[in-house]
Motif scaffolding. Structure first.
Motif, mmCIF file in Angstrom:
data_model
loop_
_atom_site.group_PDB
_atom_site.id
_atom_site.type_symbol
_atom_site.label_atom_id
_atom_site.label_comp_id
_atom_site.label_asym_id
_atom_site.label_seq_id
_atom_site.Cartn_x
_atom_site.Cartn_y
_atom_site.Cartn_z
ATOM 1 N N ILE A 1 0.832 -1.200 0.000
ATOM 2 C CA ILE A 1 0.000 0.000 0.000
ATOM 3 C C ILE A 1 0.868 1.251 0.000
ATOM 4 O O ILE A 1 0.614 2.214 -0.724
ATOM 5 C CB ILE A 1 -0.947 0.003 1.221
ATOM 6 C CG1 ILE A 1 -2.014 -1.080 1.061
ATOM 7 C CG2 ILE A 1 -1.618 1.365 1.386
ATOM 8 C CD1 ILE A 1 -2.891 -1.259 2.280
ATOM 9 N N LYS A 2 1.927 1.238 0.812
ATOM 10 C CA LYS A 2 2.829 2.390 0.867
ATOM 11 C C LYS A 2 3.504 2.626 -0.479
ATOM 12 O O LYS A 2 3.635 3.769 -0.932
ATOM 13 C CB LYS A 2 3.883 2.172 1.956
ATOM 14 C CG LYS A 2 3.332 2.206 3.373
ATOM 15 C CD LYS A 2 4.435 1.949 4.377
ATOM 16 C CE LYS A 2 3.895 1.921 5.796
ATOM 17 N NZ LYS A 2 4.962 1.616 6.792
ATOM 18 N N LYS A 3 3.958 1.540 -1.133
ATOM 19 C CA LYS A 3 4.626 1.678 -2.424
ATOM 20 C C LYS A 3 3.680 2.216 -3.489
ATOM 21 O O LYS A 3 4.036 3.119 -4.260
ATOM 22 C CB LYS A 3 5.188 0.321 -2.871
ATOM 23 C CG LYS A 3 6.438 -0.110 -2.116
ATOM 24 C CD LYS A 3 6.978 -1.416 -2.677
ATOM 25 C CE LYS A 3 8.266 -1.827 -1.953
ATOM 26 N NZ LYS A 3 8.795 -3.115 -2.475
ATOM 27 N N VAL A 4 2.462 1.657 -3.536
ATOM 28 C CA VAL A 4 1.476 2.114 -4.519
ATOM 29 C C VAL A 4 1.123 3.579 -4.287
ATOM 30 O O VAL A 4 1.022 4.374 -5.230
ATOM 31 C CB VAL A 4 0.205 1.231 -4.460
ATOM 32 C CG1 VAL A 4 -0.893 1.825 -5.319
ATOM 33 C CG2 VAL A 4 0.520 -0.191 -4.917
ATOM 34 N N THR A 5 0.943 3.959 -3.019
ATOM 35 C CA THR A 5 0.611 5.347 -2.693
ATOM 36 C C THR A 5 1.742 6.281 -3.101
ATOM 37 O O THR A 5 1.504 7.340 -3.693
ATOM 38 C CB THR A 5 0.344 5.495 -1.181
ATOM 39 O OG1 THR A 5 -0.695 4.592 -0.801
ATOM 40 C CG2 THR A 5 -0.080 6.912 -0.842
ATOM 41 N N ARG A 6 2.967 5.894 -2.765
ATOM 42 C CA ARG A 6 4.130 6.725 -3.110
ATOM 43 C C ARG A 6 4.240 6.889 -4.625
ATOM 44 O O ARG A 6 4.515 7.992 -5.124
ATOM 45 C CB ARG A 6 5.394 6.086 -2.542
ATOM 46 C CG ARG A 6 6.568 7.050 -2.408
ATOM 47 C CD ARG A 6 7.767 6.384 -1.751
ATOM 48 N NE ARG A 6 7.422 5.863 -0.436
ATOM 49 C CZ ARG A 6 7.475 4.579 -0.113
ATOM 50 N NH1 ARG A 6 7.842 3.687 -1.003
ATOM 51 N NH2 ARG A 6 7.169 4.178 1.103
ATOM 52 N N LEU A 7 4.023 5.791 -5.356
ATOM 53 C CA LEU A 7 4.095 5.847 -6.818
ATOM 54 C C LEU A 7 3.007 6.756 -7.377
ATOM 55 O O LEU A 7 3.268 7.587 -8.260
ATOM 56 C CB LEU A 7 3.965 4.437 -7.396
ATOM 57 C CG LEU A 7 3.932 4.328 -8.928
ATOM 58 C CD1 LEU A 7 5.239 4.830 -9.515
ATOM 59 C CD2 LEU A 7 3.660 2.884 -9.356
#
Length: 431
Positions: free
Chosen positions: A115-121
């Motif tokens: 979730i953090k990676k998708v949000t950051r992207l």
């Protein structure tokens, strides 16, 4: 979590608001070159609507993370690890249940990371692909495609007609980003939002979009002198919507945050330690809990903790109740595990909830956080290590989240009674 959202609110309101006022001052023929007016006009759009789209993406992430964190045991990884060490020391194997807990904890950790990676992207794509890059191109095109003498002209009436890029493409790009923000909040339409952030974003975007449609109309009919006034009015409306309304008054203009203060704290402290009661100490059902008797009463039952934690998840303050639970579990570990396990658990709690910049950092005074870190570093790890921190967060929840929790339950009760009354009236009419 909410502090980051408030920072986005101020960026989205105050920065473009100042640009709008500068544009209005420039339009009063103060001898500033036209290209300055064009640059400000181009920057207002991404700086106003960009943070709203970023907030919508962050909102999605906060919903997912809050409920994912809420669904997992607070110290599941830590407690499973401690149990494994204990059982190995005793010469026994790890149970299937322990393996299951570890698997669930690892799965949750992977989901959180994803979730953090998708949000950051998504946020990086928004900032660079939809805001910075298009705005830079618009600035370059407006400078290249414009006559140099016109750009350096210092008499405002001669700044019109504007370069075609500034005149049409800039607001069109802003309206496109606005539609994305509204779409993002529409995707979350069925998600609980105790603080009304989704509704607030939608309101801000609609204000922005409607006023910019009017600006497009003004530009189309060569009424350019009205544009700075309209944009300034737009920014005033957005400031009111973003800062004044969420704070319940003009406190937001000064950077304040609305706080619900409870009358008379029901929390009692005895012998210097928080008088918490284990969530397993009461067998009362949720229906039997007197939620208005105080937060300590609510948190004395498993059902009360669950209900209050669900409320905290809806208002994105789940880190507070999680920290409170983690300290309770820390005490249990202190009573049953070795000093090494105590320190390992204390380090885990510090890095998760106390360390500055951590994902679920709670609002502890800096001196208190430093003292906890000092005690851990000097191996001064005792049962009372986190007591003052737990008391601080309890008091914060009691005067803030707990008051909204009571208001939310009162509103639900009123809605239920209203719906029941209407149903009875319809039934009596039909009979």
């Amino acid at each position: 979590m909410r502090k980051r959202s408030m920072t986005m609110i101020r960026v989205a309101s105050l920065v473009p608001g100042w640009l709008a006022w500068f544009n209005l001052i420039i339009s009063m023929e103060v001898g500033v070159p036209c290209f300055v007016f064009y640059i400000f006009a181009l920057l207002i759009a991404p700086l106003s609507i960009g943070p709203q789209l970023t907030r919508a993406i962050t909102l999605w992430s906060m919903f997912k993370l809050s409920h994912l964190v809420l669904s997992t045991e607070v110290l599941s990884v830590k407690r499973t690890t401690s149990n494994r060490h204990t059982k190995h020391r005793e010469g026994t194997s790890v149970s299937a249940n322990s393996n299951s807990e570890t698997s669930h904890a690892v799965k949750s950790a992977i989901e959180v990371t994803m979730i953090k990676k998708v949000t950051r992207l998504a946020i990086n794509i928004t900032i660079w692909g939809l805001l910075v890059f298009p705005t830079t191109l618009l600035l370059i095109f407006s400078m290249v495609l414009s006559n140099e003498d016109e750009l350096m002209e210092e008499k405002f009436p001669k700044c019109f007609p504007e370069p075609i890029v500034v005149r049409y493409f800039s607001p069109a790009n802003g309206l496109f980003v606005a539609s994305l923000a509204i779409t993002a909040t529409f995707v979350l339409r069925n998600s609980a939002d105790e603080l009304g952030i989704r509704r607030e974003i939608t309101r801000n975007v609609i204000i922005w979009a409607v006023t910019y449609v009017a600006v497009l109309f003004v530009r189309s009919f060569d009424l350019g002198r009205l544009q700075p006034i309209m944009i300034s009015v737009q920014q005033m409306a957005l400031t009111y919507s973003m800062i004044v309304l969420p704070c319940g008054g003009f406190c937001g203009m000064l950077g304040g945050v609305q706080v619900f203060s409870g009358e008379g704290s029901s929390y009692r402290q005895s012998s210097g330690s928080p008088s918490y009661r284990s969530s397993a100490s009461s067998e009362r059902s949720v229906a039997g809990i007197d939620f208005e008797s105080g937060l300590d009463v609510v948190l004395s039952t498993e059902g009360g903790v669950r209900k209050f934690a669900e409320h905290c998840a809806r208002e994105f303050s789940v880190e507070n109740i999680r920290f409170w639970q983690a300290v309770n579990q820390y005490r249990e570990i202190c009573n049953s595990e070795t000093p090494e396990d105590m320190k390992e658990t204390a380090v885990h709690i510090y890095e998760e909830y106390v360390k500055p910049g951590s994902e679920f950092q709670v609002n502890l005074p800096m001196t208190m956080a430093k003292q906890i870190k000092k005690d851990i570093d000097t191996d001064n790890v005792t049962v009372e290590l986190l007591d003052k921190g737990q008391l601080e967060i309890f008091n914060l929840m009691e005067r803030d989240s707990y008051q909204r929790f009571l208001q939310s339950r009162a509103q639900k009760t009123r809605r239920a009674s209203t719906a029941g009354g209407k149903g009875r009236r319809r039934k009596s009419l039909s009979s």
